[in-house]
Design an enzyme around this catalytic site. Sequence first.
Site, mmCIF file in Angstrom:
data_model
loop_
_atom_site.group_PDB
_atom_site.id
_atom_site.type_symbol
_atom_site.label_atom_id
_atom_site.label_comp_id
_atom_site.label_asym_id
_atom_site.label_seq_id
_atom_site.Cartn_x
_atom_site.Cartn_y
_atom_site.Cartn_z
ATOM 1 N N CYS A 111 0.806 -1.228 0.000
ATOM 2 C CA CYS A 111 0.000 0.000 0.000
ATOM 3 C C CYS A 111 0.840 1.279 0.000
ATOM 4 O O CYS A 111 0.490 2.258 -0.661
ATOM 5 C CB CYS A 111 -0.974 0.006 1.180
ATOM 6 S SG CYS A 111 -0.232 -0.219 2.800
ATOM 7 N N ASP A 347 -7.470 5.549 -1.654
ATOM 8 C CA ASP A 347 -7.160 4.323 -0.917
ATOM 9 C C ASP A 347 -6.610 3.253 -1.864
ATOM 10 O O ASP A 347 -7.283 2.857 -2.812
ATOM 11 C CB ASP A 347 -8.437 3.821 -0.244
ATOM 12 C CG ASP A 347 -8.192 2.703 0.746
ATOM 13 O OD1 ASP A 347 -7.062 2.179 0.796
ATOM 14 O OD2 ASP A 347 -9.120 2.352 1.493
ATOM 15 N N HIS A 349 -6.042 0.125 -1.083
ATOM 16 C CA HIS A 349 -6.293 -1.212 -0.548
ATOM 17 C C HIS A 349 -7.339 -2.026 -1.302
ATOM 18 O O HIS A 349 -7.693 -3.119 -0.875
ATOM 19 C CB HIS A 349 -6.711 -1.107 0.925
ATOM 20 C CG HIS A 349 -5.637 -0.584 1.825
ATOM 21 N ND1 HIS A 349 -5.524 0.747 2.138
ATOM 22 C CD2 HIS A 349 -4.608 -1.210 2.441
ATOM 23 C CE1 HIS A 349 -4.476 0.922 2.927
ATOM 24 N NE2 HIS A 349 -3.901 -0.244 3.120
#
Length: 460
Positions: A111, A347, A349
């Site tokens: 990440c 994000d 993820h």
Amino acid sequence: MENKEPDEVEKLKTKFMSAWHNVKYSWILKTKTYFSRNSPVFLLGKCYHFKAQDADSPTKSGGAVAPEQELVTGNVEEFRRDFTSRVWLTYREEFPVIAGSGLSSDCGWGCTLRAGQMMLAQALMLRFLGRDWTWPDALKLDGLDTESWTSNAAKKLVASLESSFQGESPPETSARLQTRAAAEEASTHLNDVYHRKVISWFGDSPPAQLGVHRLVALGHTSGKTAGDWYGPGVVAHILRRAVEDATDPELQGITVYVAQDCTVYRADVIDSHQECTRGPGAEPSADRRAVIILIPVRLGGEKTNPEYFDFVKGILSLEYCIGIIGGKPKQAYYFVGFQDDSLIYMDPHYCQSFVDVSATDFPLESYHCPSPKKMPFSKMDPSCTLGFYSRSVQDFEKITEEISKVLKPSSKEKYPAFTFVKGHGQDYDFSCPQTLERTELPSAGESRRPGPGVGDFVLL
């Protein structure tokens, strides 16, 4: 058969981890993001206002704002288009195996690398397309309503009717219109070429100039391997090496400078601007290369000190800012803006399938996110890397001037997050701090406490 069974187990494990992370980080649940209609929203140096007749009702969105468009009089559509046009780089699965690891996915560990890629992609988009560029299909992604499409269609219909009522245009007017249309078409085509080229540099295969395979290989010098956690400071140096080693001619006119111990040495940045462009045929110029300035900092101890919240807001409000590699403990995000006391982020993820970016007209949809997310400043991990894009020495002078205003510490904080120093880093003698003249950020004559080393910047 014995060799195939472990492969099948690894594939099942990868799919399970992908599904788990998508649920864990709420992507399958598609939680709503709420925006206030009464407070400005800042996105990478741009300010948007969502003002409504009903001042007490909040705005929510799987994209950015509520569907009650008749109540909203601000530039909501512009914000949606701007946010969605940023390059979104996330976990991927089933890509070619990373050398020496056996891993075909970065799900669960990559990440911070992805957040760093997104920051670098933003700088490259600024270089080749400019800050005002937006993706023509930005509002067509799932999660955004279709009102804007209807609005655009209506505008085209009105324009068509108006032209028909005006009758035939004189030959010279018609020729000018055709020339203008041809120029616009050529510009749109060129923008699409650069849009795809920038994304292709971050492809998930070994040949990609700035892809995860290349970043992992460069991380070996920092003691990192595929599957390890990467801190934002380590990622800053990996990005510097990746751009430095890139062979694509389009990447020869840009470089990355990483601050040392929370200190930006001004002469080093200026030298980076004036350093001869790599490759044959470089033309002499006062500003031969653009510079991406990355500054690893720590904004507190175990938690981010609240005194730095306004500092972060000030940074994200600057037009030269390309975002922040940060996040929550053990979760890296790419911070791109804020509203009130909440950060806006992209994000990484969400685990998506591998896309072959070497193919002609590869799909772009998975590289753009229609749904901004928010989190309170209080949850921000103190370790982060700030990013700025400087086109020229003149730009850098403006950047130092604007950041110096933001860097003024509060009454409770003795030291700013980082400092600018006149001179070169290699000339700085730590045993004799007066060898270089510091710019007066908090107060004249105040000594600068040495910052933590690069290796100390990790997600706790």
